[in-house]
Design a protein around this motif. Structure first.
Motif, mmCIF file in Angstrom:
data_model
loop_
_atom_site.group_PDB
_atom_site.id
_atom_site.type_symbol
_atom_site.label_atom_id
_atom_site.label_comp_id
_atom_site.label_asym_id
_atom_site.label_seq_id
_atom_site.Cartn_x
_atom_site.Cartn_y
_atom_site.Cartn_z
ATOM 1 N N ARG A 1 40.779 19.288 38.913
ATOM 2 C CA ARG A 1 41.679 18.800 37.870
ATOM 3 C C ARG A 1 41.266 17.418 37.384
ATOM 4 O O ARG A 1 41.267 17.132 36.190
ATOM 5 N N TYR A 2 40.927 16.593 38.349
ATOM 6 C CA TYR A 2 40.494 15.249 37.999
ATOM 7 C C TYR A 2 39.270 15.317 37.088
ATOM 8 O O TYR A 2 39.209 14.668 36.046
ATOM 9 N N GLN A 3 38.309 16.147 37.487
ATOM 10 C CA GLN A 3 37.072 16.284 36.721
ATOM 11 C C GLN A 3 37.347 16.736 35.286
ATOM 12 O O GLN A 3 36.749 16.246 34.335
ATOM 13 N N ILE A 4 38.248 17.705 35.141
ATOM 14 C CA ILE A 4 38.557 18.242 33.818
ATOM 15 C C ILE A 4 39.080 17.137 32.916
ATOM 16 O O ILE A 4 38.628 16.956 31.784
ATOM 17 N N LEU B 1 37.803 39.918 26.288
ATOM 18 C CA LEU B 1 39.163 39.383 26.306
ATOM 19 C C LEU B 1 39.264 38.327 27.405
ATOM 20 O O LEU B 1 38.857 38.569 28.540
ATOM 21 N N ILE B 2 39.766 37.166 27.042
ATOM 22 C CA ILE B 2 39.951 36.109 28.036
ATOM 23 C C ILE B 2 41.434 35.810 28.164
ATOM 24 O O ILE B 2 42.091 35.431 27.196
ATOM 25 N N GLN B 3 41.967 36.030 29.366
ATOM 26 C CA GLN B 3 43.379 35.755 29.606
ATOM 27 C C GLN B 3 43.507 34.494 30.446
ATOM 28 O O GLN B 3 42.694 34.259 31.329
ATOM 29 N N GLY B 4 44.538 33.731 30.180
ATOM 30 C CA GLY B 4 44.733 32.524 30.971
ATOM 31 C C GLY B 4 46.042 31.872 30.618
ATOM 32 O O GLY B 4 46.689 32.244 29.640
ATOM 33 N N GLY B 5 46.435 30.889 31.412
ATOM 34 C CA GLY B 5 47.672 30.180 31.127
ATOM 35 C C GLY B 5 47.481 29.225 29.957
ATOM 36 O O GLY B 5 46.383 29.121 29.408
ATOM 37 N N THR B 6 48.541 28.541 29.563
ATOM 38 C CA THR B 6 48.381 27.567 28.490
ATOM 39 C C THR B 6 47.529 26.417 28.998
ATOM 40 O O THR B 6 47.605 26.022 30.152
ATOM 41 N N GLY B 7 46.703 25.899 28.111
ATOM 42 C CA GLY B 7 45.865 24.762 28.477
ATOM 43 C C GLY B 7 44.798 25.085 29.483
ATOM 44 O O GLY B 7 44.370 24.221 30.237
ATOM 45 N N SER B 8 44.357 26.324 29.535
ATOM 46 C CA SER B 8 43.318 26.663 30.502
ATOM 47 C C SER B 8 41.942 26.675 29.849
ATOM 48 O O SER B 8 41.038 27.345 30.313
ATOM 49 N N ALA B 9 41.803 25.983 28.741
ATOM 50 C CA ALA B 9 40.505 25.793 28.075
ATOM 51 C C ALA B 9 39.935 27.071 27.469
ATOM 52 O O ALA B 9 38.742 27.152 27.233
ATOM 53 N N LYS B 10 40.795 28.068 27.222
ATOM 54 C CA LYS B 10 40.299 29.321 26.651
ATOM 55 C C LYS B 10 39.627 29.076 25.313
ATOM 56 O O LYS B 10 38.491 29.484 25.077
ATOM 57 N N THR B 11 40.374 28.419 24.423
ATOM 58 C CA THR B 11 39.873 28.224 23.070
ATOM 59 C C THR B 11 38.689 27.272 23.044
ATOM 60 O O THR B 11 37.694 27.537 22.374
ATOM 61 N N THR B 12 38.788 26.191 23.805
ATOM 62 C CA THR B 12 37.671 25.241 23.896
ATOM 63 C C THR B 12 36.396 25.971 24.287
ATOM 64 O O THR B 12 35.331 25.744 23.728
ATOM 65 N N LEU B 13 36.549 26.868 25.253
ATOM 66 C CA LEU B 13 35.402 27.600 25.758
ATOM 67 C C LEU B 13 34.778 28.455 24.656
ATOM 68 O O LEU B 13 33.563 28.449 24.454
ATOM 69 N N ALA C 1 29.985 21.446 29.990
ATOM 70 C CA ALA C 1 30.927 20.463 30.529
ATOM 71 C C ALA C 1 32.256 21.086 30.922
ATOM 72 O O ALA C 1 33.097 20.439 31.543
ATOM 73 N N ILE C 2 32.461 22.347 30.551
ATOM 74 C CA ILE C 2 33.731 22.997 30.880
ATOM 75 C C ILE C 2 33.648 23.532 32.308
ATOM 76 O O ILE C 2 32.716 24.266 32.652
ATOM 77 N N ILE C 3 34.610 23.167 33.136
ATOM 78 C CA ILE C 3 34.542 23.614 34.529
ATOM 79 C C ILE C 3 35.774 24.423 34.916
ATOM 80 O O ILE C 3 36.805 24.375 34.246
#
Lengths: 627, 340
Positions: free
Chosen positions: A183-186, A41-53, A17-19
């Motif tokens: 964004r809407y989908q997320i 290593l996964i880099q990303g901005g805040t709230g970019s679903a890194k941890t969720t993933l 479900a993560i897109i």
């Protein structure tokens, strides 16, 4: 200890479900398929679903995800002696660390870049070797750690050193998406999930099953996947061309391309499999000095026919703008620039070790001389290095040492119901140590007078050379420019030298010179920094031609600056280095006088160059005669 | 799988590094080697691979495996036996690579009180640490430039005296700790303390392979090894065996080495020419040259031996301008070596 186990109690957002994170997903699948890929290593901005993933991985595999909390110390990672059990049983018992507990599973560290450097270094070494070696506080042992280590980090803060980056087999960046629909989908999916987590997860059951199957099929195929010689040749060529240091990149690409082939159902690694692997494995290994970051990232893009998002700002555009401005400026010749002008960064050079120079009359601690010495930590932070007999009250008990001291006497003490009896004389205090940081604030005169005869180009070149030096030393740097009646903090203290370079490059020149305000601002900033980090050494590098024409008090601007300098100099909390950028005739001695009042070091711009040693000595001697 | 070591002879290129390691095994008095280089250049792999090639030595069966031929440097247990005229049991013990992890605490490096023993018996007993394990072995420190200062101090003391003295937590003890110090480091990460740098007999700078062919070999061999470590090792067994025998033969030959005046003069000449401080460089040059001669089946040391190892011994000892890179000196050294 339940806390480090992420799956307990909560339901994780389902992987399919993560897109918008395709590359990161691919990286995780590869790690699940290949036993030779140990670190991601996964880099990303805040709230970019890194941890969720990362958490969602437990849903698509039988591996558990263990969490490595940010404040982790060596004991929690590598294990420690279990004092309670040891004392009760009289035999040595171990309390395993998270590295051992996560054997054959997944270990996740969020904000991995904020972990202690040497702890992370050893953790990565152990995971890549699949074996940990511990010599700590009564434990000497070796144990397997076939853990897959996944680090996530926020791209905008504290970049990792190339040395640590290289230890990650794979590094992916989660792009920022500004696609309305995505964004809407997320958001839609998140809302649905929160409303009914169990129901939501079960709606993905089929997809999860098919991903599980894909992983299992790929794992079965893995041993039979062949990588042809011509593909291997390409891997080697690619790594040479991209300037990857060492061979870890080559090996990672080879291993990852096999896993990708397996995921794609190929028995022979295809060119596209390899290309995809190269994207995953090489981006963080391309030698990228802050100097040519724009050119090399576009180069990597071309080499790999990259599909990555466009860089944040178009560097090429600003570069050509600089050029035209420069040309304009050449015609202005000797005159000051009145309008705002962005000058290019001049040529760089290797700089002298300016921080080890000591100002005349500097009374601060000069122990060790080296600026990066470690200091004894006054509070309970830092690494436990040894124990000692307490000098005053015990506030950080060294448990192991205390027990060891008391142990031989247990037979003779009245123990009653207690396992062990301690007396005050047994108590031992922990001695901790932490690295002494260095912060350097660059205080740059960006007033109109600096535009004359392209002085600003040379100054930027010099400051950049100093930045490069700081980059190698992992110092913190900051940037303040002063012009047009005020001093402006372009960059508060940060470890990102890259960022400082960008700010420096974009820094405009033009306007009046508020020297006094600038000195005051830098002083306050360094004071603040030292309050936050006691024991930190602060330097201020002030580039100035010694001219001032904008006052704080409304009086004479230069006198104003001299007065403030004297006050700041008396305070002595930071070490000031005054770099005189004045050239031509008549040469003003203002900068020199300023450095005397600041109790600092005076250097001419040209003295900064490492090969101009003679000049430097001359200037210091001159300083002494006058002082 | 994690216990299988990549074969030393399967490492592509990096001959200087390999030579330096082998020469130290042949003649431990050279004083170890510091391997500097960019990341991912098989530095650690090479050091760990060395374990498979190490010879056996005769030593006592005590926890420290004392070399009883040196009666002045044995542990208290062996000394007691020697003094009481008791026969010491000797064993063939294979040399090892003992690792010192960066996270090691002082007590585990120096050794400390045996907690279990103390609680059970009420008696103090010394529990050996890493420095005890390292006696007669190779002591390997990965990322040696990041090692904490207080651990470095312990290393320096033992390296200088060949013995470890412990005074802590009511335990007072001393035991032999003679080891070949091998360190690896990535210079990007920071400098090495000068005192520690001085301790290393040799230093090597390694770089990654720059041509496609050898780079491919590196990947291929690694993949083969990961796929089936046992049979990969098997395919290098003959080469490994041959090298090991050659090392053992060279070690035995060391006793018969004759230093020709010619070679001796050349070593002194080299040190003088490059402005190296002290006599330690001259002596190390000769020790290394002797090992080199022995490795090439000779008992007399010739000029070529000195020339071959000069680079390893001198690079890190050259007095240089503090603001200058050492590269110019290295070029000069090469020129000088070629001139003879």
């Amino acid at each position: 200890m339940d806390q480090e186990h992420l799956n307990s109690g909560t339901i994780d957002f389902p992987f399919p479900a993560i897109i918008g994170v395709d590359e990161a997903k691919r990286a995780l699948l590869v790690a699940l398929v290949s036993d030779d890929v140990h670190t991601v290593l996964i880099q990303g901005g805040t709230g970019s679903a890194k941890t969720t993933l990362v958490r969602s991985v437990s849903g698509i595999s039988d591996r558990e995800v263990f969490n490595l909390p940010l404040g982790t110390n060596d004991d929690q990672v590598f294990g420690i002696i279990d004092m309670e059990e040891t004392l009760l049983s009289g035999e040595r018992r171990m309390m395993p660390g998270v590295l051992e507990k996560s054997d054959l599973n997944i270990l996740h560290a969020d904000d991995v870049n904020l972990l202690d450097h040497s702890l992370l270094d050893q953790l990565l070494e152990s995971v890549n070797r699949q074996k940990a070696l511990v010599e700590r506080e009564g434990i000497s042992r070796e144990y397997p750690c076939r853990t897959t280590f996944i680090g996530t980090m926020n791209i905008s803060e504290n970049p990792m050193s190339p040395h640590l980056l290289d230890r990650f087999d794979i590094c992916v960046r989660i792009p920022v998406t500004d696609d309305m629909d995505v964004r809407y989908q997320i958001v839609r999916r998140r809302v649905d999930f929160d409303a009914d987590p169990e129901g939501y997860v079960s709606s993905f059951n089929d997809e999860i099953a098919s991903i599980r199957k894909q992983i299992n099929d790929a794992r079965e195929r893995m041993p039979y996947v062949i990588i042809p010689d011509d593909i291997l040749t390409l891997v080697a060529e690619l790594c040479i061309k991209l300037g990857c240091e060492g061979h870890r990149g080559d090996i990672a690409v080879a291993n990852v391309s096999k896993a990708i082939a397996a995921l794609n159902g190929h028995d022979i690694v295809s060119l596209d499999d390899m290309k995809e692997a190269a994207h995953l494995c090489l981006r963080h290994r391309i030698t990228e000095s802050p100097e040519n970051s724009s050119s090399s990232s576009s180069r990597s893009g071309n080499e790999l026919s990259s599909s990555e998002p466009p860089p944040m700002s178009s560097d090429k555009g600003s570069g050509s703008r600089n050029d035209s401005k420069e040309r304009n400026e050449e015609t202005t010749g000797d005159n000051d620039v009145a309008e705002d002008t962005v000058f290019a960064v001049g040529s760089t050079f290797s700089v002298i070790d300016f921080v080890s120079l000591k100002p005349l009359g500097y009374m601060g601690s000069s122990k060790g001389g080296g600026k990066h010495e470690k200091i004894r930590s006054p509070d309970r932070t830092g690494r436990y290095i040894r124990s000692e007999i307490p000098k005053s009250e015990v506030n950080d008990l060294a448990f192991d040492a205390t027990i060891r001291v008391a142990a031989p006497y247990q037979k003779y003490r009245q123990r009653g119901d207690m396992a062990i009896v301690l007396e005050k004389s047994d108590l031992r205090q922990k001695v901790r140590e932490r690295k002494n940081g260095v912060s350097i604030m660059f205080l740059v005169d960006a007033s109109g007078s600096m535009g004359a005869r392209k002085r600003m180009v040379a100054v930027k070149g010099a400051v950049f050379s100093l930045l490069k030096e700081s980059y190698q030393n992992r110092d913190k740097v900051g940037l303040i420019s002063f012009r047009k009646d005020k001093a402006e903090i372009l960059l508060p203290f940060t470890k990102s030298v890259d960022f400082a370079y960008k700010k420096l490059k974009e820094m405009p020149t033009g306007g009046t010179t508020p020297l006094a305000a600038a000195i005051l601002k830098a002083h306050l900033e360094t004071k603040k920094e030292q309050r936050l980090n006691p024991g930190e050494k602060c330097y201020v590098v002030l580039t100035t031609d010694g001219r001032a024409n904008s006052s704080v008090t409304g009086g004479d601007a230069l006198a104003d600056a001299m007065n403030i300098a004297a006050t700041v100099g008396k305070d002595g909390s930071a070490i000031w280095i005054v770099v005189d950028t004045g050239i031509g005739y008549p040469h003003l001695d203002n900068a020199l006088h300023l450095s005397e009042r600041l109790n600092g070091i005076y250097l001419r711009l040209e003295d900064l160059k490492a090969d101009n040693l003679a000049h430097r000595i001359k200037s210091i001697v001159k300083n002494r005669v006058i002082g | 799988m994690s216990d299988l070591i990549f074969p030393f002879t399967a490492i592509v290129g990096q001959n200087e590094m390999k030579n330096a390691l082998i020469l130290n095994v042949i003649n431990p008095s050279i004083g170890g080697v510091l391997i500097r280089g960019e990341k991912g250049t098989a530095k650690s792999t090479a050091v760990r691979a060395l374990a498979d090639l190490l010879p056996k030595r005769k030593a006592s069966d005590c926890p420290f495996h004392c070399d009883v031929s040196r009666k002045n440097n044995v542990c208290p247990y062996c000394l007691e036996k020697i003094d009481s005229g008791e026969e010491l049991e000797l064993k063939d013990i294979k040399m090892k690579v003992v690792e010192l992890p960066l996270s090691a605490t002082e007590d585990m490096v120096a050794g400390t009180l045996d907690l279990e023993h103390a609680i059970k018996t009420g008696r103090k007993k010394f529990e050996p640490g890493v420095l005890a394990k390292a006696n007669g072995n190779i002591l390997y420190v990965d990322e040696v430039n990041l090692l904490d200062d207080h651990i470095v101090d312990l290393l320096l003391d033992s390296a200088a005296m060949g013995r470890n003295y412990i005074e802590r937590e009511g335990v007072s003890f001393t035991h032999p700790s003679k080891f070949i110090l091998v360190g690896t480091m990535n210079p990007e990460e920071g400098d090495l303390r000068p005192q520690l740098l001085d301790r290393f007999g040799m230093a090597v700078d390694v770089k990654s392979e720059k041509d496609v062919e050898s780079r491919m070999d590196v990947i291929k061999r690694r993949l083969e090894f990961e796929k089936d470590p046992e049979s990969f090792k098997e395919s290098y067994a003959a080469q490994q065996e041959e090298l090991m025998e050659r090392i053992i033969a060279a070690k035995e030959r060391m006793a018969d080495i004759v230093l020709e005046d010619d070679a001796l003069k050349m070593a002194v000449e080299a040190s003088l020419y490059f402005g190296v401080d002290g006599h330690r460089a001259d002596i190390t040059l000769l020790k290394a040259a002797s090992a080199h001669a022995a490795f090439y089946g000779r008992t007399s040391v010739i000029r070529e031996d000195v020339a071959s190892i000069a680079n390893l011994v001198l690079t890190h000892r050259m007095r240089r301008n503090p603001f200058q890179e050492s590269t110019i000196d290295a070029e000069e050294l090469n020129k000088w070596i070629k001139s003879i």
